[in-house]
Structure formats: structure tokens, C-alpha cells
Design an enzyme around this catalytic site. Structure first.
Site, short mmCIF file in Angstrom:
data_model
loop_
_atom_site.label_atom_id
_atom_site.label_comp_id
_atom_site.label_asym_id
_atom_site.label_seq_id
_atom_site.Cartn_x
_atom_site.Cartn_y
_atom_site.Cartn_z
N ARG A 138 33.37 30.10 49.27
CA ARG A 138 34.52 30.68 49.96
C ARG A 138 34.20 30.91 51.44
O ARG A 138 35.04 30.67 52.31
CB ARG A 138 34.91 32.00 49.32
CG ARG A 138 36.20 32.58 49.89
CD ARG A 138 36.54 33.83 49.16
NE ARG A 138 37.66 34.59 49.64
CZ ARG A 138 37.93 34.92 50.90
NH1 ARG A 138 37.19 34.45 51.89
NH2 ARG A 138 38.96 35.67 51.18
N TYR A 148 56.09 40.12 44.60
CA TYR A 148 55.38 39.89 45.87
C TYR A 148 56.34 39.43 46.97
O TYR A 148 56.20 39.78 48.14
CB TYR A 148 54.28 38.83 45.68
CG TYR A 148 53.12 39.34 44.84
CD1 TYR A 148 52.11 40.10 45.41
CD2 TYR A 148 53.03 39.05 43.48
CE1 TYR A 148 51.04 40.57 44.65
CE2 TYR A 148 51.98 39.51 42.71
CZ TYR A 148 50.98 40.27 43.30
OH TYR A 148 49.94 40.74 42.55
N ASP A 184 46.20 29.87 43.15
CA ASP A 184 46.75 31.22 43.04
C ASP A 184 48.20 31.13 42.63
O ASP A 184 48.85 30.10 42.84
CB ASP A 184 46.63 31.98 44.37
CG ASP A 184 46.78 33.47 44.14
OD1 ASP A 184 45.82 34.10 43.68
OD2 ASP A 184 47.88 34.00 44.39
N ARG A 196 40.00 34.87 35.66
CA ARG A 196 39.31 34.96 36.96
C ARG A 196 37.83 34.60 36.86
O ARG A 196 37.00 35.16 37.58
CB ARG A 196 39.44 36.36 37.58
CG ARG A 196 40.85 36.73 37.98
CD ARG A 196 41.16 36.19 39.37
NE ARG A 196 42.54 36.46 39.73
CZ ARG A 196 42.92 37.38 40.62
NH1 ARG A 196 42.02 38.08 41.25
NH2 ARG A 196 44.18 37.55 40.89
N ARG A 223 34.91 36.38 42.72
CA ARG A 223 33.97 37.04 43.62
C ARG A 223 32.74 37.66 42.95
O ARG A 223 31.80 38.02 43.64
CB ARG A 223 34.72 38.11 44.43
CG ARG A 223 35.54 37.47 45.55
CD ARG A 223 36.31 38.52 46.32
NE ARG A 223 37.37 39.06 45.48
CZ ARG A 223 38.31 39.90 45.91
NH1 ARG A 223 38.28 40.31 47.18
NH2 ARG A 223 39.25 40.33 45.11
O1 1CP Z 1 39.33 31.69 37.71
C1 1CP Z 1 40.57 31.87 37.65
O2 1CP Z 1 41.09 32.66 36.86
C2 1CP Z 1 41.45 30.97 38.49
C3 1CP Z 1 41.95 31.44 39.70
C4 1CP Z 1 43.03 32.47 39.90
C5 1CP Z 1 44.15 32.83 39.12
C6 1CP Z 1 44.50 32.38 37.73
C7 1CP Z 1 43.12 33.19 41.10
C8 1CP Z 1 42.14 33.11 42.19
N1 1CP Z 1 44.28 33.91 41.09
C9 1CP Z 1 44.92 33.74 39.89
C10 1CP Z 1 46.21 34.30 39.46
C11 1CP Z 1 46.76 35.48 40.17
N2 1CP Z 1 46.80 35.74 41.52
C12 1CP Z 1 47.45 36.52 39.52
C13 1CP Z 1 47.75 36.55 38.04
C14 1CP Z 1 46.58 36.91 37.22
C15 1CP Z 1 46.14 38.34 37.34
O3 1CP Z 1 46.94 39.22 37.04
O4 1CP Z 1 44.96 38.55 37.69
C16 1CP Z 1 47.87 37.45 40.50
C17 1CP Z 1 48.64 38.74 40.28
C18 1CP Z 1 47.46 36.93 41.76
C19 1CP Z 1 47.74 37.53 43.09
C20 1CP Z 1 46.49 37.73 43.83
N3 1CP Z 1 45.80 36.74 44.45
C21 1CP Z 1 45.72 38.90 43.92
C22 1CP Z 1 46.07 40.23 43.27
C23 1CP Z 1 46.72 41.14 44.23
C24 1CP Z 1 47.32 42.34 43.53
O5 1CP Z 1 48.54 42.56 43.70
O6 1CP Z 1 46.59 43.06 42.83
C25 1CP Z 1 44.57 38.62 44.66
C26 1CP Z 1 43.47 39.55 45.07
C27 1CP Z 1 44.63 37.23 44.97
C28 1CP Z 1 43.59 36.42 45.66
C29 1CP Z 1 42.72 35.69 44.73
N4 1CP Z 1 43.17 34.73 43.84
C30 1CP Z 1 42.11 34.21 43.16
C31 1CP Z 1 40.92 34.85 43.65
C32 1CP Z 1 39.51 34.55 43.19
C33 1CP Z 1 41.32 35.78 44.61
C34 1CP Z 1 40.40 36.66 45.44
C35 1CP Z 1 40.40 36.13 46.82
C36 1CP Z 1 39.08 36.06 47.50
O7 1CP Z 1 38.22 35.24 47.20
O8 1CP Z 1 38.95 36.86 48.45
#
Ligand code: 1CP
Length: 353
Positions: A40, A154, A77, A27, A31
Site C-alpha cells: 500500500r 455513504y 472496495d 478483510r 492492514r
Molecule cells: O480482503 C478483503 O476482504 C477484500 C477487500 C475489501 C472489501 C471486501 C476492502 C478493502 N473493503 C471491502 C468492503 C467494504 N468497504 C465494506 C463492506 C465490508 C465491511 O463491512 O467491512 C465497507 C463498509 C467498506 C467501506 C470502507 N472502505 C471502510 C469502512 C469505513 C466505515 O464506514 O467504517 C474503509 C476503512 C475502507 C477502506 C478499505 N477498504 C479495504 C481496505 C483494506 C481498506 C483500508 C484502507 C487502507 O489500506 O488504508
């Protein structure tokens, strides 16, 4: 294709000699960075950001402008695949991801098709192509996917979950339906990862974020088995270079041996195991990526350096370690502390090579 100027990350994943330990942060584009929040806001929604190749490229490169990271990761994502399967993904403010059409029955699962990576998911491939062009060989680009089990949680729950009641209910009560869903996901993911690799992704990571919620027996049957199918189906060489595959099951420290047996190149580790113990258990079979507790980044620079030193020493001499956090970076971390971590890894890592 452009020569890579820094290939430490790919070399470490293949256990080839390196000058120092490579590092990237799960990540890393996110944020905690004010410039990410600004882009964003300009994009409108999170999915608009993912679907705009120029903006997705911009946020992918932001952490590389600040820190001497050894890899970039595609900004996207894991939920793009279920979205392309017609589940209607949206992000409600403060609540995380949601689906308008969650999967509830065998009939729902039978209707699901395999998305065309250059069709419904072409925006992801366009982002990969744009990022590779703009990276211009600075560091390798990581492509990624969720594991079938993690995506299924999910899709069946319809959102994030704490206890996985619906999807585990299906697992115990209607395993045939869940297996059909997992099999369709594995087939979709193989096409999706291979398209990312054809578009320019130079390594592939499979995020099994919720595999740790399973029992030993159900982990093998409902998560690992489908990751095995993906490892067997993914392109392992492209453009004259190996494309390493990394498996990461959060909460999966007890299953490192069967994970290594899939034939993947590396395992991601969360912070619940000493990396020295993990190395002893997997031997020469795979490289290791990890595994600092993300909360260490709330501490002062001196403490961060100490923890970096401890993990590097715990892995010990030789290649095969990619430094990372044990899970994604939190949004309230001070960005300066990430610089402290990255510089400490490069400086203190040299003595092990
Ligand atoms: O920089 C990076 O790592 C690249 C971007 C990336 C990756 C690899 C994002 C951006 N998401 C992911 C993978 C992802 N998404 C995973 C697997 C990795 C992990 O466990 O962290 C999972 C479970 C998700 C699902 C997801 N998408 C969540 C988690 C929800 C939960 O169940 O806890 C969330 C909050 C998102 C949205 C998201 N994806 C990425 C970002 C930066 C965000 C935040 C959104 C925003 O800007 O508001």
C-alpha cells in the site's frame, strides 16, 4: 478455464459434500499484514492500489501465501461504484472514506448515471482477470459489492456515519428520492457483479454492512427489496459452474428468514446469533457463513481453538457451513493468530463431514 484444485468453498455454499469445513476471513487482505502495508505504501494511496491490477492482485494473494485459506477475495472496495457515478471518492488518513460530491437532493439523484463496468470500472475487471490468471485454479475468487442501502448511506452522508441522520432523514422525509437512488444503485450493481462474473469471479457477496441500522419495516422496503432485485438479476451460472450468491446484513440476525427467501445461496452471519439457531431457522434453504467474533483473535491460540470448536459444533454435521469471522478482521490482530484459526477449522472440521 483452469480446473479448480480446491473447490470446498463453492461446494459448501451449495451444500454439496466436502472433506472439511472451508474458511476465509473478511478483510483477509488488509492492514494487519505487514506485507499489505508495504504494498500500500508503494502504491501511494488506497485507490491507487485498487486501480493498479498488478498491485491489487499482489495484495489479494498475500494472505493465501501465509494461510491455507479456501477462497480469495478481490481486492477492491464497495465504494468504487459511487465513485464511478461521479461522487469523487477519496480516503483521508485516519478518517476513512469521503466523497467530494455527496448526494443531497432529488435533483442530484436524477443526474446520476449507471456506470459502464468495462468503462469507468474497468480497473476492477482488470484486477479480476489478473487475479484469476495468477491464482491458476488454487482456490475460487470471490467478487463483491455493497448493498444499495449501504452504498446510499455513504453517498448521502458523504462519509462514514454513526447515526445515519442525513440518509435516514431522506428515508422518512423524501422516500421517493431515496428509492430512485436505490433503484439506480441496484441496476448499476447488477451490471457490475455480472461483469465481475464474466471476468472470472466465481462467487458473489453482497455486503449490507449498515442494514442493521434500519427498523424491521424500513429494512424490507429500503434494503432487502433492492438486494432481492440484485439476486434476481445476477448471473447464477458461468463456465459450466454455479456462481453462489452470499447476502450479509450486519446486525441482521432477526431477518434471516426473509433474507433466505430472496433465493440467494448463502447468508453471512455476524457474531450476535448462535449458528445452530440460524441453521434451525433457515433449514435447508441456504448455506451459512460465519460467525466468530473478530475480537476472539486478540486471545491466545488455545482460546481461539476453543471458539473454533464451539462454532463448528454449533453448526453440527453436514455441509453448508463456510467458516469466517462475523465481520472484518481488525488491523491490530497478530497475523499468527489467523494461522491458528485457519488450521483449527480444517483440523476440527473433518469430524462433521
Ligand atoms: O480482503 C478483503 O476482504 C477484500 C477487500 C475489501 C472489501 C471486501 C476492502 C478493502 N473493503 C471491502 C468492503 C467494504 N468497504 C465494506 C463492506 C465490508 C465491511 O463491512 O467491512 C465497507 C463498509 C467498506 C467501506 C470502507 N472502505 C471502510 C469502512 C469505513 C466505515 O464506514 O467504517 C474503509 C476503512 C475502507 C477502506 C478499505 N477498504 C479495504 C481496505 C483494506 C481498506 C483500508 C484502507 C487502507 O489500506 O488504508
Amino acid at each position: 478455464m483452469t480446473e479448480l484444485k480446491n473447490d470446498r468453498f463453492l461446494r459448501a455454499l451449495l451444500k454439496q459434500p466436502v472433506d472439511t469445513t472451508p474458511v476465509w476471513i473478511m478483510r483477509q487482505a488488509g492492514r494487519y499484514l505487514p506485507e499489505y502495508r508495504a504494498t500500500r505504501a508503494r502504491a501511494g494511496s488506497f485507490m491507487d492500489l485498487c486501480k493498479n491490477a498488478d498491485l491489487a492482485c499482489e495484495v489479494t494473494l498475500q494472505p493465501l501465501e501465509r494461510y491455507a485459506l479456501d477462497a480469495a477475495i478481490l481486492f477492491s472496495d464497495i465504494l468504487t461504484v459511487p465513485d464511478a457515478m461521479g461522487l469523487g471518492l477519496y480516503f483521508s488518513e485516519g478518517e476513512g472514506p469521503r466523497f467530494t460530491n455527496p448526494v443531497q437532493s432529488m435533483a442530484d439523484i436524477e443526474k446520476i448515471g449507471i456506470p459502464d463496468p468495462e468503462g469507468e470500472l474497468q480497473y476492477v475487471m482488470n484486477a479480476v482477470r489478473t487475479i484469476r490468471r495468477e491464482l491458476d485454479g488454487r482456490v475460487p475468487l470471490i467478487g463483491f459489492t455493497g448493498s444499495p442501502w449501504t452504498l446510499a448511506t455513504y453517498m448521502v452522508e458523504g462519509s462514514s456515519s454513526k447515526d445515519f441522520a442525513k440518509v435516514k432523514g431522506m428515508l422518512y422525509d423524501n422516500p421517493k428520492a431515496l428509492h430512485l437512488l436505490l433503484d439506480k444503485l441496484a441496476d448499476s450493481i447488477i451490471l457490475y457483479l455480472n461483469a465481475q462474473i464474466a471476468a472470472g469471479a466465481q462467487a458473489a457477496m453482497i455486503f449490507d454492512t449498515w442494514g442493521g441500522s434500519l427498523t424491521p419495516a424500513t429494512y424490507r422496503e429500503f434494503s432487502l427489496r433492492y438486494m432481492q432485485k440484485i439476486v434476481d438479476g445476477v448471473t447464477r451460472e458461468h463456465d459450466g459452474r454455479k456462481v453462489p450468491v452470499i447476502l450479509f446484513t450486519k446486525g441482521g440476525a432477526q431477518w434471516l428468514e426473509p433474507m433466505a427467501d430472496t433465493g440467494c445461496d448463502a447468508l453471512g452471519l455476524d457474531w450476535t446469533i448462535n449458528i445452530s439457531e440460524a441453521r434451525q431457522r433457515v433449514g435447508d434453504r441456504v448455506a451459512l457463513q460465519g460467525n466468530m467474533d473478530p475480537c476472539v483473535l486478540y486471545a491466545s491460540p488455545d482460546v481461539i481453538r476453543q471458539h473454533v470448536a464451539t462454532i463448528l459444533a454449533s453448526y453440527g454435521q453436514g455441509s453448508g457451513h463456510v467458516f469466517n469471522l462475523g465481520h472484518g478482521i481488525h488491523q491490530h490482530i497478530n497475523p499468527e493468530n489467523v494461522g491458528v484459526l485457519v488450521d483449527a477449522v480444517h483440523e476440527l472440521g473433518q469430524q462433521y463431514h
